[in-house]
Structure formats: C-alpha cells, structure tokens
Design a protein around this motif. Structure first.
Motif, PDB file in Angstrom:
ATOM      1  N   UNK A  63       0.761  -1.339   0.041  1.00  0.00           N
ATOM      2  CA  UNK A  63      -0.033  -0.017   0.072  1.00  0.00           C
ATOM      3  C   UNK A  63       0.795   1.190   0.005  1.00  0.00           C
ATOM      4  N   UNK A  64       2.021   1.093   0.509  1.00  0.00           N
ATOM      5  CA  UNK A  64       2.819   2.451   0.417  1.00  0.00           C
ATOM      6  C   UNK A  64       3.425   2.582  -0.827  1.00  0.00           C
ATOM      7  N   UNK A  65       3.630   1.311  -1.773  1.00  0.00           N
ATOM      8  CA  UNK A  65       4.158   1.606  -3.127  1.00  0.00           C
ATOM      9  C   UNK A  65       2.890   2.329  -3.771  1.00  0.00           C
ATOM     10  N   UNK A  66       1.949   1.561  -3.506  1.00  0.00           N
ATOM     11  CA  UNK A  66       0.436   2.361  -4.534  1.00  0.00           C
ATOM     12  C   UNK A  66       0.428   3.800  -4.155  1.00  0.00           C
ATOM     13  N   UNK A  67       0.408   4.108  -2.936  1.00  0.00           N
ATOM     14  CA  UNK A  67       0.326   5.376  -2.755  1.00  0.00           C
ATOM     15  C   UNK A  67       1.441   6.466  -3.088  1.00  0.00           C
ATOM     16  N   UNK A  68       2.811   6.030  -3.295  1.00  0.00           N
ATOM     17  CA  UNK A  68       3.785   6.747  -3.927  1.00  0.00           C
ATOM     18  C   UNK A  68       3.381   6.726  -5.323  1.00  0.00           C
ATOM     19  N   UNK A  69       2.776   5.718  -6.408  1.00  0.00           N
ATOM     20  CA  UNK A  69       2.710   5.764  -7.658  1.00  0.00           C
ATOM     21  C   UNK A  69       1.590   6.616  -7.970  1.00  0.00           C
ATOM     22  N   UNK A  70       0.416   6.750  -7.098  1.00  0.00           N
ATOM     23  CA  UNK A  70      -0.713   7.471  -7.292  1.00  0.00           C
ATOM     24  C   UNK A  70      -0.457   8.939  -7.000  1.00  0.00           C
ATOM     25  N   UNK A  71       0.468   9.209  -5.900  1.00  0.00           N
ATOM     26  CA  UNK A  71       1.034  10.686  -5.770  1.00  0.00           C
ATOM     27  C   UNK A  71       1.825  11.307  -6.807  1.00  0.00           C
ATOM     28  N   UNK A  72       2.648  10.410  -7.450  1.00  0.00           N
ATOM     29  CA  UNK A  72       3.440  10.686  -8.444  1.00  0.00           C
ATOM     30  C   UNK A  72       2.574  11.062  -9.840  1.00  0.00           C
ATOM     31  N   UNK A  73       1.474  10.351  -9.842  1.00  0.00           N
ATOM     32  CA  UNK A  73       0.650  10.382 -11.161  1.00  0.00           C
ATOM     33  C   UNK A  73      -0.023  11.885 -11.024  1.00  0.00           C
ATOM     34  N   UNK A 175      -9.216   8.326  -8.321  1.00  0.00           N
ATOM     35  CA  UNK A 175      -8.401   7.168  -8.064  1.00  0.00           C
ATOM     36  C   UNK A 175      -7.426   7.528  -6.959  1.00  0.00           C
ATOM     37  N   UNK A 176      -7.208   8.812  -6.774  1.00  0.00           N
ATOM     38  CA  UNK A 176      -6.021   9.077  -5.579  1.00  0.00           C
ATOM     39  C   UNK A 176      -7.090   9.096  -4.129  1.00  0.00           C
ATOM     40  N   UNK A 177      -8.436   9.029  -4.314  1.00  0.00           N
ATOM     41  CA  UNK A 177      -9.131   8.950  -3.043  1.00  0.00           C
ATOM     42  C   UNK A 177      -9.100   7.948  -2.346  1.00  0.00           C
ATOM     43  N   UNK A 178      -8.297   6.778  -2.915  1.00  0.00           N
ATOM     44  CA  UNK A 178      -8.138   5.638  -1.917  1.00  0.00           C
ATOM     45  C   UNK A 178      -7.083   5.639  -0.899  1.00  0.00           C
ATOM     46  N   UNK A 179      -6.470   6.943  -0.715  1.00  0.00           N
ATOM     47  CA  UNK A 179      -5.639   7.096   0.197  1.00  0.00           C
ATOM     48  C   UNK A 179      -6.076   7.423   1.864  1.00  0.00           C
TER      49      UNK A 179
END
Length: 199
Positions: A63-73, A175-179
């Motif tokens: 989930x940390x990796x997913x948050x990083x990718x979504x934030x970079x997007x 999609x970033x609302x999953x944070x």
C-alpha cells in the motif's frame, strides 16, 4: 564494653566510606533506567507468528508503493500539462491559463468528493482490496485518456481535447481518493511502536 564500642565505631566508619555520593546514585539510577529501556516488553511478538508478521509487513509495503505511484501521477504530470495543452489546442494564452487552473484543481476536487465514498465502501465491505483494485483501474483509465488525446480530432480550437484531458485528470483525482482508506488500513495494521514510521 569499650571493645564493643570501638567495633561499632569502626563499622560505622566503614559504612560511611561505603556510602555513595549523590552523583554516583543518580548515575546508577540512569544505568538501571537504560537497562529497562533496552529490555522492553515486546508484547507484539506474542500476538502474531513470524509468518503472519511477514504477510502483514508485505501488505503495508504494497500500500505504501501504491500511494507513492498515485501521488506521483498527480505531482509529476502537473509540470507538463500547460505545454501539452499548447500543443493539443490552438487556444490563446488567457484561455490556456484558465484551463490549466482547472486541470490542477480537478484532481483534488475528485479526491475530496470520493474520499468519504471510498471510506464508506471500505467500512461496509471490511477490506480495502476491492477499493484499491477499482481505483487502480480508474487510475489506468485516466492516464490512458491523458496519453491518447492527440488521437482525438482537432476541432473547435481543441476544446474536445481539452475536455477529455479534464476528464482524464478527474479520473486520476478520483483514483487518489483511495488514500483515505489506505491510511485507515495502515493505522489498523500497525502496532503503536510502528505507527509513526508507517504513517
């Protein structure tokens, strides 16, 4: 009688020399405190097996990796939106800057609207897996739309392309609302001593 008194005086003198100064007493207390800190009660080791701990930490790193990718997007693409708009459309600078403002704002707007919705769904289901999979699909779809804008017809001064760019950025924002559910998951999947490092 005198011999007994001398023996007692000698003993008291020896006791006097054996007494510790306040600084020595405080250093001993400090050493004791350090020993207690070095040997904490690791209660969390009794609550899970090593296999369960590895599985829990693996899910946290995912989930940390997913948050990083979504934030970079969101953050990295912001730097290229205005030049991309100039290439895709034939609008004047005033309209371009107005559109650029909307492109930046639409992402957090989507996140703000859908964060409570995804949080409610997560609480209802009891798992973040479905929400994360849905948001991954939305994220991919939004970025595919953003990358294929040049395939759309260049009509009406590029307003069609600008509209679809806005749609793509909105989908990425949704999609970033999953944070919100991800942070709730991290708070629930960590022990107290781990929480600061993970959140």
């Amino acid at each position: 009688m005198e011999e007994g008194q001398d023996h007692q005086d000698k003993k008291s003198r020896e006791g006097w020399f054996e007494m510790k100064t306040p600084s020595e007493q405080s250093s001993k207390m400090e050493d004791d405190r350090q020993e207690e800190e070095e040997k904490p009660d690791k209660y969390w080791l009794k609550l899970e097996t090593p296999t369960e701990r590895r599985a829990r930490l693996r899910s946290l790193y995912i989930v940390h990796s997913a948050m990083l990718v979504f934030s970079l997007g969101f953050s990295i693409i912001l730097t290229g939106i205005l030049p991309y708009l100039k290439r895709l459309t034939s609008l004047d600078d005033a309209h371009l800057l107005e559109l650029f403002g909307w492109m930046v704002a639409i992402n957090p707007i989507g996140q703000m609207i859908f964060s409570p919705i995804f949080g409610w769904i997560t609480n209802k289901i009891g798992s973040i897996r479905i929400v994360c999979l849905i948001t991954c699909v939305i994220y991919i779809l939004g970025n595919v739309i953003y990358s294929c804008l040049s395939l759309l017809p260049d009509s009406h001064d590029g307003w069609w392309r600008a509209g679809f760019m806005l749609l793509g950025r909105l989908l990425v924002g949704i999609s970033t609302a999953n944070q919100a559910p991800i942070r709730a998951y991290i708070a629930g999947a960590t022990f107290k001593h781990e929480r600061n490092a993970h959140i």
